[in-house]
Design an enzyme around this catalytic site. Structure first.
Site, PDB file in Angstrom:
ATOM      1  N   GLY A   1       0.781  -1.235   0.000  1.00  0.00           N
ATOM      2  CA  GLY A   1       0.000   0.000   0.000  1.00  0.00           C
ATOM      3  C   GLY A   1       0.811   1.281   0.000  1.00  0.00           C
ATOM      4  O   GLY A   1       0.396   2.291  -0.550  1.00  0.00           O
TER       5      GLY A   1
ATOM      6  N   GLU B   1       3.772   4.309   6.007  1.00  0.00           N
ATOM      7  CA  GLU B   1       2.563   3.486   5.890  1.00  0.00           C
ATOM      8  C   GLU B   1       1.490   4.262   5.126  1.00  0.00           C
ATOM      9  O   GLU B   1       1.445   5.489   5.182  1.00  0.00           O
ATOM     10  CB  GLU B   1       2.084   3.131   7.317  1.00  0.00           C
ATOM     11  CG  GLU B   1       0.785   2.387   7.424  1.00  0.00           C
ATOM     12  CD  GLU B   1       0.806   0.975   6.854  1.00  0.00           C
ATOM     13  OE1 GLU B   1       1.160   0.830   5.679  1.00  0.00           O
ATOM     14  OE2 GLU B   1       0.428   0.034   7.579  1.00  0.00           O
ATOM     15  N   ASP B   2       0.637   3.546   4.422  1.00  0.00           N
ATOM     16  CA  ASP B   2      -0.414   4.222   3.654  1.00  0.00           C
ATOM     17  C   ASP B   2      -1.547   4.728   4.551  1.00  0.00           C
ATOM     18  O   ASP B   2      -1.930   5.889   4.501  1.00  0.00           O
ATOM     19  CB  ASP B   2      -0.965   3.308   2.535  1.00  0.00           C
ATOM     20  CG  ASP B   2      -1.417   1.937   3.043  1.00  0.00           C
ATOM     21  OD1 ASP B   2      -1.255   1.645   4.254  1.00  0.00           O
ATOM     22  OD2 ASP B   2      -1.944   1.152   2.235  1.00  0.00           O
TER      23      ASP B   2
ATOM     24  N   ASP C   1      -5.994   1.986  10.180  1.00  0.00           N
ATOM     25  CA  ASP C   1      -7.406   1.700  10.444  1.00  0.00           C
ATOM     26  C   ASP C   1      -7.532   1.258  11.900  1.00  0.00           C
ATOM     27  O   ASP C   1      -7.731   2.071  12.794  1.00  0.00           O
ATOM     28  CB  ASP C   1      -7.883   0.633   9.449  1.00  0.00           C
ATOM     29  CG  ASP C   1      -9.346   0.316   9.599  1.00  0.00           C
ATOM     30  OD1 ASP C   1     -10.001   0.874  10.494  1.00  0.00           O
ATOM     31  OD2 ASP C   1      -9.879  -0.512   8.824  1.00  0.00           O
TER      32      ASP C   1
ATOM     33  N   VAL D   1     -11.208   3.200   1.410  1.00  0.00           N
ATOM     34  CA  VAL D   1     -10.749   4.003   0.274  1.00  0.00           C
ATOM     35  C   VAL D   1      -9.750   3.219  -0.571  1.00  0.00           C
ATOM     36  O   VAL D   1      -9.114   2.283  -0.088  1.00  0.00           O
ATOM     37  CB  VAL D   1     -10.096   5.329   0.755  1.00  0.00           C
ATOM     38  CG1 VAL D   1     -11.126   6.257   1.381  1.00  0.00           C
ATOM     39  CG2 VAL D   1      -8.942   5.074   1.726  1.00  0.00           C
TER      40      VAL D   1
ATOM     41  N   ASP E   1      -5.544  -0.629  -2.243  1.00  0.00           N
ATOM     42  CA  ASP E   1      -6.299  -1.537  -3.106  1.00  0.00           C
ATOM     43  C   ASP E   1      -7.627  -1.978  -2.494  1.00  0.00           C
ATOM     44  O   ASP E   1      -7.865  -1.821  -1.302  1.00  0.00           O
ATOM     45  CB  ASP E   1      -5.481  -2.803  -3.370  1.00  0.00           C
ATOM     46  CG  ASP E   1      -5.458  -3.725  -2.141  1.00  0.00           C
ATOM     47  OD1 ASP E   1      -5.069  -3.246  -1.062  1.00  0.00           O
ATOM     48  OD2 ASP E   1      -5.857  -4.893  -2.263  1.00  0.00           O
TER      49      ASP E   1
HETATM   50  P1  IMP Z   1      -4.904  -1.717  10.313  1.00  0.00           P
HETATM   51  O1  IMP Z   1      -3.995  -2.816  10.771  1.00  0.00           O
HETATM   52  O2  IMP Z   1      -6.352  -2.056  10.567  1.00  0.00           O
HETATM   53  O3  IMP Z   1      -4.520  -0.364  10.861  1.00  0.00           O
HETATM   54  O4  IMP Z   1      -4.831  -1.670   8.762  1.00  0.00           O
HETATM   55  C1  IMP Z   1      -3.708  -1.250   8.094  1.00  0.00           C
HETATM   56  C2  IMP Z   1      -3.616  -1.787   6.699  1.00  0.00           C
HETATM   57  O5  IMP Z   1      -4.885  -2.230   6.173  1.00  0.00           O
HETATM   58  C3  IMP Z   1      -3.151  -0.684   5.780  1.00  0.00           C
HETATM   59  O6  IMP Z   1      -1.765  -0.693   5.665  1.00  0.00           O
HETATM   60  C4  IMP Z   1      -3.831  -1.017   4.475  1.00  0.00           C
HETATM   61  O7  IMP Z   1      -3.029  -1.879   3.718  1.00  0.00           O
HETATM   62  C5  IMP Z   1      -5.096  -1.736   4.873  1.00  0.00           C
HETATM   63  N1  IMP Z   1      -6.241  -0.805   4.894  1.00  0.00           N
HETATM   64  C6  IMP Z   1      -6.854  -0.270   5.971  1.00  0.00           C
HETATM   65  N2  IMP Z   1      -7.846   0.542   5.602  1.00  0.00           N
HETATM   66  C7  IMP Z   1      -7.862   0.525   4.258  1.00  0.00           C
HETATM   67  C8  IMP Z   1      -8.679   1.194   3.263  1.00  0.00           C
HETATM   68  O8  IMP Z   1      -9.584   1.985   3.539  1.00  0.00           O
HETATM   69  N3  IMP Z   1      -8.362   0.917   1.971  1.00  0.00           N
HETATM   70  C9  IMP Z   1      -7.370   0.063   1.590  1.00  0.00           C
HETATM   71  N4  IMP Z   1      -6.589  -0.568   2.480  1.00  0.00           N
HETATM   72  C10 IMP Z   1      -6.840  -0.339   3.797  1.00  0.00           C
END
Ligand code: IMP
Length: 179
Positions: free
Chosen positions: A43, A98-99, A102, A152, A158
């Site tokens: 990402g 990081e992109d 969440d 998004v 993606d």
């Molecule tokens: P987390 O571990 O829930 O914070 O998620 C982090 C990872 O999930 C990010 O690095 C993204 O690759 C993916 N991700 C989380 N939200 C989105 C989104 O809205 N669109 C696409 N990828 C997401």
């Protein structure tokens, strides 16, 4: 699931302006230090490619690939390392790129993992963070945008491995409304 022109959340121009701003701050903060950028694949690929070219310092680049989502829009909560770093980071000034954040689970796991390798410093630069209480707290030093709690795509992000090549960041809508 559909993408329409109306669902642009962040335009290419807004993103590029923010990337320049972040790179300027990072360049000032890391002056005189050897910077190592660690991009979280896949990402952060587009973000790090733009960001690194605006950072006016000597720097190194490495990658980690992790997986937490599979092919859905909901995190599984289980983080797997698919590709580890090429080199030792002991004593280095590490900035994880990081992109999007969440739940915070991915970065929380990565930070704990990287910390155990004893870098000189360890900070995070994230393009986006979702406006909600993360499941686990993550302290982000450089943040581009706070966005609503929606799914998004584009600019490296993606949905089922598609849409990474879009220059804008778009909101994914499902037949049931916003994700
Ligand atoms: P987390 O571990 O829930 O914070 O998620 C982090 C990872 O999930 C990010 O690095 C993204 O690759 C993916 N991700 C989380 N939200 C989105 C989104 O809205 N669109 C696409 N990828 C997401």
């Amino acid at each position: 699931m559909s993408l329409s022109k109306n669902s642009v959340l962040l335009s290419e121009k807004e993103i590029q302006e923010k990337v320049c701003e972040l790179a300027g701050t990072i360049s000032a903060d890391y002056e005189g230090r050897e910077l190592l950028l660690i991009a979280v694949m896949k990402g952060a690929l587009v973000f790090v490619a733009d960001l690194m070219r605006k950072i006016k310092l000597p720097l190194e680049l490495d990658f980690m690939a992790v997986s937490s989502y599979g092919s859905t829009t909901k995190t599984s909560g289980v983080v797997r390392i698919l590709k580890d770093l090429d080199a030792n980071i002991e004593g280095k000034h590490v900035l994880v790129v990081e992109d999007i954040i969440d739940t915070g689970l991915t970065l929380n796991y990565l930070l704990r993992n990287l910390k155990s390798r004893q870098p000189a410093s360890l900070e995070i630069c994230a393009l986006m963070c979702k406006e909600k209480k993360q499941k686990v707290p993550v302290s982000v030093k450089y943040l581009g945008f706070t966005i609503p709690d929606i799914f998004v795509v584009g600019y490296g992000l993606d949905f089922g491995q598609r849409y990474r090549n879009l220059s804008d960041i778009l909101i994914v809508e499902s037949e049931f409304g916003l994700q």
